[in-house]
Design a protein around this motif. Structure first.
Motif, PDB file in Angstrom:
ATOM      1  N   LEU A 156       0.833  -1.208   0.000  1.00 34.26           N
ATOM      2  CA  LEU A 156       0.000   0.000   0.000  1.00 34.26           C
ATOM      3  C   LEU A 156       0.864   1.253   0.000  1.00 34.26           C
ATOM      4  O   LEU A 156       0.617   2.206  -0.754  1.00 34.26           O
ATOM      5  CB  LEU A 156      -0.894   0.012   1.250  1.00 34.26           C
ATOM      6  CG  LEU A 156      -2.149  -0.846   1.222  1.00 34.26           C
ATOM      7  CD1 LEU A 156      -2.742  -0.934   2.631  1.00 34.26           C
ATOM      8  CD2 LEU A 156      -3.186  -0.259   0.260  1.00 34.26           C
ATOM      9  N   LEU A 157       1.878   1.265   0.847  1.00 34.36           N
ATOM     10  CA  LEU A 157       2.717   2.450   0.964  1.00 34.36           C
ATOM     11  C   LEU A 157       3.525   2.689  -0.307  1.00 34.36           C
ATOM     12  O   LEU A 157       3.681   3.837  -0.745  1.00 34.36           O
ATOM     13  CB  LEU A 157       3.628   2.302   2.182  1.00 34.36           C
ATOM     14  CG  LEU A 157       4.405   3.542   2.638  1.00 34.36           C
ATOM     15  CD1 LEU A 157       3.484   4.738   2.834  1.00 34.36           C
ATOM     16  CD2 LEU A 157       5.168   3.228   3.919  1.00 34.36           C
ATOM     17  N   ARG A 158       4.044   1.615  -0.902  1.00 37.76           N
ATOM     18  CA  ARG A 158       4.772   1.777  -2.175  1.00 37.76           C
ATOM     19  C   ARG A 158       3.857   2.373  -3.245  1.00 37.76           C
ATOM     20  O   ARG A 158       4.268   3.268  -4.007  1.00 37.76           O
ATOM     21  CB  ARG A 158       5.305   0.428  -2.644  1.00 37.76           C
ATOM     22  CG  ARG A 158       6.442  -0.132  -1.802  1.00 37.76           C
ATOM     23  CD  ARG A 158       6.984  -1.416  -2.411  1.00 37.76           C
ATOM     24  NE  ARG A 158       7.882  -2.098  -1.504  1.00 37.76           N
ATOM     25  CZ  ARG A 158       7.629  -3.254  -0.889  1.00 37.76           C
ATOM     26  NH1 ARG A 158       6.478  -3.885  -1.114  1.00 37.76           N
ATOM     27  NH2 ARG A 158       8.501  -3.778  -0.056  1.00 37.76           N
ATOM     28  N   ASP A 159       2.632   1.877  -3.305  1.00 36.22           N
ATOM     29  CA  ASP A 159       1.703   2.351  -4.326  1.00 36.22           C
ATOM     30  C   ASP A 159       1.328   3.812  -4.098  1.00 36.22           C
ATOM     31  O   ASP A 159       1.357   4.629  -5.029  1.00 36.22           O
ATOM     32  CB  ASP A 159       0.455   1.466  -4.322  1.00 36.22           C
ATOM     33  CG  ASP A 159      -0.575   1.915  -5.342  1.00 36.22           C
ATOM     34  OD1 ASP A 159      -0.277   1.885  -6.545  1.00 36.22           O
ATOM     35  OD2 ASP A 159      -1.680   2.324  -4.930  1.00 36.22           O
ATOM     36  N   GLN A 160       0.987   4.171  -2.874  1.00 31.43           N
ATOM     37  CA  GLN A 160       0.508   5.520  -2.613  1.00 31.43           C
ATOM     38  C   GLN A 160       1.640   6.544  -2.595  1.00 31.43           C
ATOM     39  O   GLN A 160       1.437   7.711  -2.961  1.00 31.43           O
ATOM     40  CB  GLN A 160      -0.288   5.539  -1.310  1.00 31.43           C
ATOM     41  CG  GLN A 160      -1.592   4.750  -1.439  1.00 31.43           C
ATOM     42  CD  GLN A 160      -2.398   4.689  -0.160  1.00 31.43           C
ATOM     43  OE1 GLN A 160      -2.230   5.497   0.747  1.00 31.43           O
ATOM     44  NE2 GLN A 160      -3.278   3.703  -0.064  1.00 31.43           N
ATOM     45  N   ALA A 161       2.831   6.123  -2.170  1.00 29.30           N
ATOM     46  CA  ALA A 161       3.988   7.019  -2.216  1.00 29.30           C
ATOM     47  C   ALA A 161       4.629   7.045  -3.597  1.00 29.30           C
ATOM     48  O   ALA A 161       5.529   7.844  -3.833  1.00 29.30           O
ATOM     49  CB  ALA A 161       5.018   6.598  -1.177  1.00 29.30           C
ATOM     50  N   GLN A 162       4.183   6.161  -4.490  1.00 30.78           N
ATOM     51  CA  GLN A 162       4.729   6.050  -5.843  1.00 30.78           C
ATOM     52  C   GLN A 162       6.246   5.875  -5.794  1.00 30.78           C
ATOM     53  O   GLN A 162       6.996   6.546  -6.496  1.00 30.78           O
ATOM     54  CB  GLN A 162       4.342   7.281  -6.673  1.00 30.78           C
ATOM     55  CG  GLN A 162       2.834   7.480  -6.799  1.00 30.78           C
ATOM     56  CD  GLN A 162       2.478   8.774  -7.497  1.00 30.78           C
ATOM     57  OE1 GLN A 162       2.847   8.990  -8.640  1.00 30.78           O
ATOM     58  NE2 GLN A 162       1.766   9.647  -6.797  1.00 30.78           N
ATOM     59  N   ALA A 163       6.651   4.940  -4.930  1.00 33.68           N
ATOM     60  CA  ALA A 163       8.080   4.698  -4.712  1.00 33.68           C
ATOM     61  C   ALA A 163       8.299   3.215  -4.481  1.00 33.68           C
ATOM     62  O   ALA A 163       7.583   2.606  -3.678  1.00 33.68           O
ATOM     63  CB  ALA A 163       8.574   5.482  -3.500  1.00 33.68           C
ATOM     64  N   PRO A 164       9.283   2.623  -5.148  1.00 38.01           N
ATOM     65  CA  PRO A 164       9.538   1.189  -4.946  1.00 38.01           C
ATOM     66  C   PRO A 164      10.198   0.867  -3.617  1.00 38.01           C
ATOM     67  O   PRO A 164      10.184  -0.281  -3.188  1.00 38.01           O
ATOM     68  CB  PRO A 164      10.464   0.837  -6.119  1.00 38.01           C
ATOM     69  CG  PRO A 164      11.154   2.117  -6.451  1.00 38.01           C
ATOM     70  CD  PRO A 164      10.154   3.201  -6.189  1.00 38.01           C
ATOM     71  N   PHE A 165      10.765   1.888  -2.967  1.00 36.02           N
ATOM     72  CA  PHE A 165      11.480   1.660  -1.713  1.00 36.02           C
ATOM     73  C   PHE A 165      10.861   2.520  -0.619  1.00 36.02           C
ATOM     74  O   PHE A 165      10.907   3.757  -0.683  1.00 36.02           O
ATOM     75  CB  PHE A 165      12.966   1.986  -1.872  1.00 36.02           C
ATOM     76  CG  PHE A 165      13.627   1.279  -3.018  1.00 36.02           C
ATOM     77  CD1 PHE A 165      13.891  -0.086  -2.966  1.00 36.02           C
ATOM     78  CD2 PHE A 165      13.959   1.970  -4.178  1.00 36.02           C
ATOM     79  CE1 PHE A 165      14.476  -0.741  -4.035  1.00 36.02           C
ATOM     80  CE2 PHE A 165      14.558   1.329  -5.244  1.00 36.02           C
ATOM     81  CZ  PHE A 165      14.817  -0.040  -5.177  1.00 36.02           C
ATOM     82  N   VAL A 166      10.266   1.865   0.370  1.00 40.22           N
ATOM     83  CA  VAL A 166       9.656   2.579   1.490  1.00 40.22           C
ATOM     84  C   VAL A 166      10.123   1.940   2.794  1.00 40.22           C
ATOM     85  O   VAL A 166      10.432   0.745   2.848  1.00 40.22           O
ATOM     86  CB  VAL A 166       8.113   2.553   1.418  1.00 40.22           C
ATOM     87  CG1 VAL A 166       7.621   3.312   0.196  1.00 40.22           C
ATOM     88  CG2 VAL A 166       7.582   1.125   1.433  1.00 40.22           C
TER      89      VAL A 166
END
Length: 449
Positions: free
Chosen positions: A88-98
């Motif tokens: 969820l966080l990768r998708d919403q932050a639009q980042a592969p690394f969270v």
């Protein structure tokens, strides 16, 4: 052997006093319209993990790292982190690394600066008189960093020419954008252009603590799209999650540095908060997060515009008042500000009385985030502005505004944009857990009014 079947009278009295005070505080919260920019309200379902066993457990992901578990109690919560929260966080932050390990905004700040700069390096920070966080410079110095301030043309605008000169002469390791008192969030794109031209090895981090709900809902641009190398911050302001933090990047090398930093600075990162954040992000995705983000912006503008109409000294009137959730209100003097804030609080409106850029005395830093989370519309925001203006402009006593504030709070008493009880009607959810979630909602927010 001590008989524990009946508590001693002194113990009963102490416990009763503690929970009596807690109950009174909760009743106050139920009756208060909260406009503090650093705060928001969890949904009923996002509160549930704090009542479960997961709250007491550790999760270190040892099996993935070392092939065997060391702490078994956190395995279930850890699986939810890996399988639900991180995607969820990768998708919403639009980042592969969270990285969701930071346990607060300040802990997130410390982890970010320690990852992106080394002792002896230079870091450029927003000055506090332009809205920079009051702790950032202190944290940087304790990490052994040399601190310079970002040159500002005014409280809302970077002096790009002066920044270019600073970058050429100092070659800082990091520009850290840390606006906590903010009306118009800085755009990373022109800063990136200056950095790439004058000091290409300098990293750019955007501390999004106040703006995460607006960024993840896409009401504001993603800092990574605008040139930031990394971004992140706390998760309980415009993002209506638990007290926690995250960092995000699209660069694997920086992700490795962040992971190494949080491994030393965080350790156990609180599974209950992890689970609560997963619920909050699911709600942002599936319960009209885009509408929530847009409504925060619309409500802030409506609040500011009506206060201005009523004669209140609202900051940045010439620029449209605000571009985020915050509205700044000049209270003319510190003494007047204290009296106004006290009267508003007694009437059921909590404001944040602080110093803000461009205001010599005390001021109010207001936020539309929590009232929006509770369903406020632009009409509600206009009504709220009238309540505030009655006190701030007209000098109205508490009893004149309390009934109006109470009536508005009665309509805005429970979080919206979130899951209701019917979300748990799937047979996979145990009956006792459905009952607990319903009880939490009733206990915290009261019965439907």
């Amino acid at each position: 052997m001590t008989d524990t079947t009946t508590a001693p009278a002194a113990t009963q009295e102490a416990v009763a006093a503690l929970f009596g005070a807690l109950g009174r505080d909760q009743e106050r919260a139920r009756a208060t319209l909260n406009l503090v920019p650093s705060e928001n309200v969890l949904s009923p379902l996002a509160r549930v993990p704090f009542a479960l066993d997961a709250y007491a457990r550790y999760f270190f992901d040892h099996k993935r790292m070392f092939g065997a578990w060391s702490f078994f109690g956190g395995t279930g919560a850890g699986a939810i982190e890996q399988e639900t929260l991180l995607p969820l966080l990768r998708d919403q932050a639009q980042a592969p690394f969270v990285n969701p390990q930071p346990i607060s905004g300040l802990n997130c700040m410390t982890a970010a600066m320690s990852a992106l700069a080394s002792p002896g390096d230079t870091v450029v920070l927003i000055p506090t008189d332009a809205g920079g966080h009051m702790s950032t410079a202190g944290v940087a110095r304790r990490l052994g960093l040399h601190v310079l301030t970002l040159p500002m043309a005014d409280a809302h605008t970077v002096d790009h020419e002066a920044l270019g000169a600073l970058l050429r002469s100092e070659r800082p390791a990091l520009v850290y954008l840390d606006q906590s008192t903010v009306l118009f969030p800085l755009d990373c794109a022109p800063l990136r252009e200056v950095i790439d031209r004058e000091s290409p090895r300098t990293l750019l981090h955007f501390d999004s603590s106040h703006l995460n709900g607006l960024i993840l809902s896409k009401a504001l641009a993603n800092p990574l799209d605008r040139g930031a190398d990394t971004f992140g911050g706390s998760t309980h302001k415009t993002l209506a999650g638990p007290h926690k933090g995250f960092l995000a990047t699209r660069r694997e090398d920086l992700s490795e540095r962040i992971d190494a930093s949080t491994a030393d600075l965080v350790s156990h990162h609180h599974p209950a908060e992890v689970l609560s954040l997963a619920v909050a992000l699911l709600e942002l995705r599936d319960r009209d997060g885009a509408g929530y983000g847009a409504a925060i912006l619309a409500n802030a503008r409506a609040l500011a515009a009506r206060l201005h109409e009523r004669g209140a000294a609202v900051a940045a009137a010439d620029r449209g008042f605000t571009g985020c959730h915050q509205v700044w209100l000049d209270t003319r003097s510190a003494d007047e500000g204290v009296a106004m804030a006290d009267r508003l609080y007694a009437a059921g409106v909590a404001v944040n009385r602080v110093g803000v850029p461009g205001v010599r005395g005390a001021a109010f830093r207001l936020s539309s985030a929590e009232v929006t989370r509770c369903g406020a519309t632009e009409a509600d925001s206009t009504e709220l502005a009238d309540i505030i203006a009655d006190v701030v402009v007209d000098g109205a006593p508490t009893d004149r505004v309390a009934s109006r504030a109470a009536a508005l709070r009665a309509r805005l008493y429970r979080p919206r944009y979130c899951f209701e009880d019917d979300a748990l009607e799937d047979p996979a959810v145990p009956e006792w857990l459905r009952e607990l979630a319903a009880a939490v909602g009733r206990g915290v927010y009261g019965e439907d009014r």
